[in-house]
Enzyme design. Structure first.
Site, PDB file in Angstrom:
ATOM      1  N   HIS A   1      41.303 -27.189 -36.878  1.00  0.00           N
ATOM      2  CA  HIS A   1      42.453 -26.536 -37.791  1.00  0.00           C
ATOM      3  C   HIS A   1      41.820 -26.556 -39.394  1.00  0.00           C
ATOM      4  O   HIS A   1      42.498 -27.302 -40.258  1.00  0.00           O
ATOM      5  CB  HIS A   1      43.775 -26.783 -37.715  1.00  0.00           C
TER       6      HIS A   1
ATOM      7  N   ASP B   1      45.157 -15.608 -34.776  1.00  0.00           N
ATOM      8  CA  ASP B   1      45.197 -17.110 -34.441  1.00  0.00           C
ATOM      9  C   ASP B   1      44.420 -17.478 -33.337  1.00  0.00           C
ATOM     10  O   ASP B   1      43.963 -18.612 -33.280  1.00  0.00           O
ATOM     11  CB  ASP B   1      46.621 -17.673 -34.724  1.00  0.00           C
TER      12      ASP B   1
ATOM     13  N   HIS C   1      47.767 -19.785 -43.481  1.00  0.00           N
ATOM     14  CA  HIS C   1      48.777 -20.027 -42.349  1.00  0.00           C
ATOM     15  C   HIS C   1      48.644 -21.217 -41.833  1.00  0.00           C
ATOM     16  O   HIS C   1      49.411 -21.903 -40.876  1.00  0.00           O
ATOM     17  CB  HIS C   1      48.346 -18.720 -41.421  1.00  0.00           C
ATOM     18  N   ASP C   2      47.561 -21.911 -42.009  1.00  0.00           N
ATOM     19  CA  ASP C   2      47.343 -23.377 -41.344  1.00  0.00           C
ATOM     20  C   ASP C   2      47.051 -24.372 -42.431  1.00  0.00           C
ATOM     21  O   ASP C   2      46.446 -25.281 -42.130  1.00  0.00           O
ATOM     22  CB  ASP C   2      46.244 -23.741 -40.133  1.00  0.00           C
TER      23      ASP C   2
ATOM     24  N   HIS D   1      38.497 -22.262 -39.768  1.00  0.00           N
ATOM     25  CA  HIS D   1      39.702 -21.411 -38.838  1.00  0.00           C
ATOM     26  C   HIS D   1      40.667 -20.637 -39.621  1.00  0.00           C
ATOM     27  O   HIS D   1      40.934 -19.613 -39.168  1.00  0.00           O
ATOM     28  CB  HIS D   1      40.573 -22.631 -38.140  1.00  0.00           C
TER      29      HIS D   1
END
Length: 853
Positions: A557, A718, A597-598, A561
């Site tokens: 992550h 994702d 998002h991460d 990613h």
């Protein structure tokens, strides 16, 4: 004309005044003494003097009773019994004044007292009371007017009510009633009924009535003041101990309420009480609203609190004080829980009223169980329920008290005491709210410090790696015009074709992290949002570079990613033709959400944050990491030098932030299963349109459906590594597994827990089997439905199917090896067992090929 004996008797009975005067003149004390067994007091010269002596003796006896007996009912009973004899009344009764639910009423305490009555027969038990509101009956009229009433004929009295007569099969002819006062307050009403030796009660009867009741009044006043003193003492103790526990427990409202209610249980004077805590959520999460908007679930139509919240008791605490004390805490209580089944707590939470119910089983408004509730045989008799209200006038809970210990219904003093307790606790919620806010601020500060320590904003040297203005123009980016910066970026950026950013098979494995930053900048140019929304190009570069640094250097992550998710979102919009449903502004927000998002992912999942008591888990109740990623993305965008939204108007800015909220939180796989059926229905709905143009026109205007599609797009992005070519997917899967194993190591060493198989590196050989299960259970639906939705997305589904075959082959190969190994072990075990038997004198096994003749 001679008179018969009967006529004389009737005349004397009908003329008591004449009889009194006549016998007073004619009878001497000696005559009376001869007629009485006890003789005559000395010094009495007439019958009237003798009556006065007897009356004095009776009053002296009453005073002695009052000194020797503190029981109010017993003393008043003796007074009423003697009054019956003196007044020649058929019977007397005592009605106690009280208030319930703010309404005054009179209830029978001593009923139908006659000269030969026994106290136990006249004392009215609480469940057999006859209750008169003040607007009904002569006694109600007396309590209202606070004056004595002598009703000579009840048929001529407008205030008379035959209610009690009908209940007791009695006929009332005349009434003498007077109030018992404590200052200006009514304490009770005493009533004498039916004069036996005359047509009605006389003025002399009124004098005697008042004379005797002076002693009764004193006794009732003492009783009333003693009761008030007891109530105030209990109230003081309740507030004192509540305050002690409130300030002892500031961290948690549930623990605060529980400690306070448990500590004061001895002062509440009831068999049971139950505290229901209400959900304080005013607005639902978007993923809970969608099913209603899509017509899959009914909108909530039940009762609401006065401030509009749905009435949902998230926890009920039952305090059982009869028999063996017990406390039961019921999280998420069912609707048929004994404390909620009647509907009373819900009604109190809805109305905010205090409800005092004298006879619960007979109540028609609420559905109380008539029989025993449990094996203890306990039955609900009377109930007092009231809201717990905080300083903001919001109902935070409902407290319900059952069965006063002395069997009587709860009265005004009980209401005052319980209300004082609930009001104090309601106001004390302010302490826990303040503490909670301080605690959240403290957690935010800790997280912010962690972010500042770890993340460093793009500096002047780093920006030159992408925007070399010093080399090209000899000045800093801030000193350059937008056209100059645009010209440099056009030369520096790789272009869309070099790294296949329009393709679903894009792979980052051959790219450096800096090249991925450049590709991210290129995507914004390809979307056409840089010029349209006037994004400062230096800000755009700084933002992308800072986002890349915001990702920690962890196994999976990481920034790679994050970029892959944004690139897949870009590809779904452009190559997958999904942008036809969205505006440029919405596409702008969706790609930005993919990038963020991460961000600042720790390499561990939400469950680990809770198990390790990470500050994030204390700050966010659900979707812990997703909310942190969202907050961190907003944190970057709040910085002026990184805010790519800075030139949007207020409405546009609110819209992009709203879309980012939905998109990033939607990456929580725990929410994935909530939106699957809704997305499938949208896909099915699209097949009802003959041409895509009309469908695009329809869906473009459907905000909720667009948000659901966007949320599912985020899930598809994702998980997109599972749809890459096998040579890419197999490598990425190992990265994912490695990060999971690292979390498993932490669970084993830090938390001292056994990790699940997916995170246990000791079971690494089971990875192919786990991958097949993950594809079947989670991934297949997403890409199958998207390929149905838009055929341009079919390549993702095809590669998913191919990767499943590869993983299945590896899984089967592993299963075959495991099976062969198990068979070898079984044979070896069998051989050892046979050898042991031969050594112990057992028979050797027979050969299948040789035979001894």
């Amino acid at each position: 004309m001679s008179l018969s004996e009967g006529q004389v008797h009737r005349f004397l009975d009908q003329n008591p005044g004449f009889a009194d005067q006549y016998f007073g003149r004619k009878l001497s004390p000696e005559d009376v003494a001869n007629a009485c067994e006890d003789g005559c007091p000395e010094g009495c010269t007439s019958f009237r003097e003798l009556c006065q002596v007897e009356e004095s003796a009776a009053l002296f006896e009453l005073v002695q009773d009052m000194q020797e007996n503190v029981n109010m009912e017993r003393v008043v009973f003796k007074i009423l019994r003697r009054l019956c004899s003196i007044l020649h009344a058929d019977r007397c009764s005592l009605f106690m004044y009280r208030q319930r639910n703010g309404v005054a009423e009179l209830a029978t305490r001593l009923f139908s007292v006659q000269p030969d009555s026994v106290l136990e027969d006249c004392l009215v038990p609480p469940d057999s009371e006859i209750v008169f509101p003040l607007d009904i009956g002569v006694v109600g009229h007396v309590a209202q007017t606070k004056k004595m009433v002598n009703v000579q004929d009840v048929m001529e009295c407008p205030h008379f009510s035959s209610f009690a007569d009908e209940l007791t099969d009695y006929v009332t002819r005349n009434i003498l009633a007077t109030p018992i006062m404590n200052g200006k307050d009514v304490v009770a009403v005493i009533m004498a009924v039916n004069k036996l030796d005359g047509p009605c009660f006389t003025s002399e009867d009124e004098d005697v009535f008042l004379k005797y009741l002076n002693f009764g009044t004193l006794n009732l006043k003492i009783y009333h003041l003693s009761y008030l003193h007891n109530c105030e003492t209990r109230r003081g103790q309740v507030l004192l101990w509540s305050a002690n526990k409130v300030f002892e427990e500031l961290t948690d409202i549930e623990r605060q309420f529980h400690k306070a209610f448990y500590t004061v249980r001895a002062y509440l004077n009831c068999d049971r009480y139950s505290v229901g805590l209400l959900d304080m959520t005013k607005e639902k999460e978007f993923f809970d609203v969608w099913p209603v908007l899509m017509g899959e679930a009914q909108a909530y139509s039940g009762p609401r609190t006065p401030d509009g919240r749905e009435i949902l008791f998230y926890k009920v605490i039952d305090y059982i004080l009869h028999g063996k004390e017990d406390i039961k805490v019921i999280p998420s209580p069912p609707a048929d829980h004994w404390a909620l089944a009647s509907g009373l707590p819900t009604y109190v939470a809805e109305s905010g009223f205090i409800c005092n119910i004298m006879n619960a089983p007979a109540d028609e408004m609420f559905n109380f169980q008539e029989g025993p509730l449990d094996d203890s045989g306990w039955i609900v008799k009377n109930v007092l329920s009231m809201p717990i209200v905080n300083k903001k006038e919001e109902i935070v809970g409902v407290a319900t008290f059952y069965n006063r210990k002395d069997g009587k219904p709860f009265d005004e003093q009980d209401e005052v005491l319980m209300e004082s307790l609930t009001q104090f606790l309601g106001w004390s919620v302010l302490n826990t709210d303040t503490y909670d806010k301080m605690n959240k601020l403290e957690n935010r500060k800790d997280i912010a410090q962690d972010m500042v320590l770890y993340h460093v904003r793009c500096d002047r040297e780093e920006i030159q790696l992408i925007l070399p203005t010093r080399e090209r123009l000899g000045k800093e980016p801030a000193d350059c015009e937008e056209d100059e910066l645009g010209k440099i970026l056009k030369e520096v950026l790789p272009g869309p074709a070099k790294f296949d950013i329009y393709e679903f098979h894009f792979s980052d494995l051959e790219c450096t992290e800096l090249e991925l930053v450049k590709c991210g900048i290129q995507m914004y140019y390809e979307l056409g949002v840089v010029r349209k929304f006037q994004i400062p190009q230096e800000v755009l570069v700084r933002f992308l570079f800072s986002v890349s640094k915001g990702y920690r250097r962890i196994t999976y992550h990481n920034w790679r990613h994050g970029f892959n998710v944004a690139q897949t979102m870009f590809t779904l919009l452009m190559t997958g033709k999904l942008k036809s449903y969205y505006t440029d502004l919405e596409a702008f927000a969706m790609v930005t959400a993919g990038l963020c998002h991460d961000i600042d992912h720790r390499g561990t999942n939400n469950l680990y944050q809770m198990k390790s008591q990470n500050p994030l888990a204390k700050l966010h109740g659900s979707s812990i990491l997703e909310r942190h990623h969202l907050e961190f993305g907003k944190f970057l965008l709040s910085e002026e030098t990184l805010n790519i939204y800075q030139n949007l108007n207020r409405r546009q800015h609110e819209h992009v932030i709203h879309l980012m909220d939905i998109a990033i939180i939607a990456t929580d796989l725990a929410l994935y299963f909530k939106k699957r059926t809704m997305f499938q229905k949208i896909v099915d709905e699209s097949k009802n349109y003959e041409d895509r143009k009309s469908w695009v026109e329809y869906l473009s205007l459907e905000t909720t459906r667009k948000e659901i599609v966007m949320a599912m797009m985020m899930t598809a992005c994702d998980l997109s590594a599972i749809t890459k070519p096998w040579e890419v997917q197999s490598k990425v899967a190992l990265l994912v597994a490695a990060e999971f194993w690292e979390q498993g190591d932490l669970e084993r060493t830090v938390l001292d827990q056994q990790p699940i198989p997916m995170m246990d590196r000791n079971k690494a050989a089971e990875l192919p089997k786990l991958q097949v299960g993950f594809i079947d259970f989670v991934c297949t639906f997403v890409y199958k439905e998207f390929s149905r939705f838009h055929e341009e997305i079919l390549p993702m589904f095809d590669r998913l199917q191919n990767n499943r075959k590869e993983w299945k082959a590896l899984a089967d190969e592993y299963e075959a090896k495991v099976k062969a190994l198990e068979e070898d072990q079984k044979k070896e075990t069998t051989a050892k067992k046979v050898g042991t038997e031969i050594c112990n004198g057992g028979p050797a096994p027979r050969s299948s090929t040789c035979r001894i003749l």
